[in-house]
Design a protein around this motif. Structure first.
Motif, short mmCIF file in Angstrom:
data_model
loop_
_atom_site.label_atom_id
_atom_site.label_comp_id
_atom_site.label_asym_id
_atom_site.label_seq_id
_atom_site.Cartn_x
_atom_site.Cartn_y
_atom_site.Cartn_z
N GLU A 6 44.05 36.56 32.62
CA GLU A 6 42.69 37.07 32.55
C GLU A 6 41.95 36.38 31.41
O GLU A 6 42.50 36.16 30.34
N LYS A 8 38.18 36.37 29.26
CA LYS A 8 36.92 37.05 28.94
C LYS A 8 35.82 35.99 28.98
O LYS A 8 35.98 34.90 28.42
N ASP A 39 34.96 39.91 37.63
CA ASP A 39 34.39 41.23 37.38
C ASP A 39 33.18 41.03 36.48
O ASP A 39 33.31 40.90 35.25
N SER A 40 31.99 40.98 37.08
CA SER A 40 30.75 40.72 36.34
C SER A 40 30.44 41.81 35.32
O SER A 40 29.95 41.52 34.23
N SER A 41 30.74 43.06 35.66
CA SER A 41 30.41 44.15 34.73
C SER A 41 31.29 44.12 33.49
O SER A 41 30.84 44.42 32.39
N GLU A 42 32.55 43.73 33.64
CA GLU A 42 33.48 43.64 32.50
C GLU A 42 33.42 42.27 31.82
O GLU A 42 33.87 42.12 30.69
N THR A 44 35.08 39.58 33.02
CA THR A 44 36.42 39.00 33.07
C THR A 44 36.62 38.19 34.35
O THR A 44 36.05 38.51 35.39
N THR A 46 39.90 36.85 36.51
CA THR A 46 41.35 36.89 36.66
C THR A 46 41.75 35.73 37.55
O THR A 46 41.20 35.55 38.64
#
Length: 181
Positions: A6, A8, A39-42, A44, A46
């Motif tokens: 993952e 950031k 994951d656009s909101s987080e 991240t 993967t």
């Protein structure tokens, strides 16, 4: 066995990784034989794949894009297994926003000239983004480019840095000639 990592990513760079209609994401997946879950909101990304080295290489590509490289330039990392990404964090060198701007300006140069000169004389791709300077190149070339960036960070005049680069470029040519003759 599936390997998973993952990364950031800055919110502003997520769109670059996805690309128009997901085109860049698909291209990364095709070129590296990995899968990306974003994951656009987080913020991240993967990376999953069967080949652990491919997953690591893909993580490097994502990091390069996150540090301001275009996807095309980030793909330089796939050209050779020895190709490396080096990220120089300026937050330890700069204490104020004004200082950060000045340092970034020195690396980029007027109209991007200094950065272009470093790229041209070392064969290393350079990106100045946020609080970092990122470099993509072969180990020997990276050493020279890193030394040039460090010299600019120390405040040495651009002429001094460019004559250093010129000397290093000539030395590299001599080394190649000696190797083959």
């Amino acid at each position: 066995m599936t390997t998973r990592q993952e990364v950031k990513v800055t919110a502003s760079r997520i769109a670059v990784i996805i690309g128009k209609g997901g085109a860049t994401k698909r291209l990364i997946e095709e070129k590296t034989d990995t899968g990306l879950a974003i994951d656009s909101s987080e913020g991240t990304v993967t990376v999953e794949g069967e080949d652990a080295l491919a997953v690591l290489r893909t993580v490097e590509i994502i990091k390069a894009i996150n540090r301001g490289f275009s996807p095309e330039r980030a793909f330089l990392l796939l050209e050779d297994e020895d190709m490396l990404l080096e990220i120089i964090d300026l937050s330890g060198v700069c204490t104020t926003t004004k200082q950060m701007e000045r340092i970034r300006g020195r690396i980029i140069g007027k109209g991007g000239k200094a950065r272009a000169q470093i790229e041209d004389m070392t064969g290393v791709a350079v990106s100045v983004h946020g609080k970092t300077i990122a470099l993509i190149g072969m180990p020997e070339q990276l050493k020279v480019a890193r030394a040039a960036v460090d010299m600019l960070l120390e405040g040495l005049p651009h002429e001094t840095v460019f004559s250093f680069l010129d000397r290093k470029k000539k030395e590299a040519k001599t080394d190649i000639l000696e190797y083959y003759y």
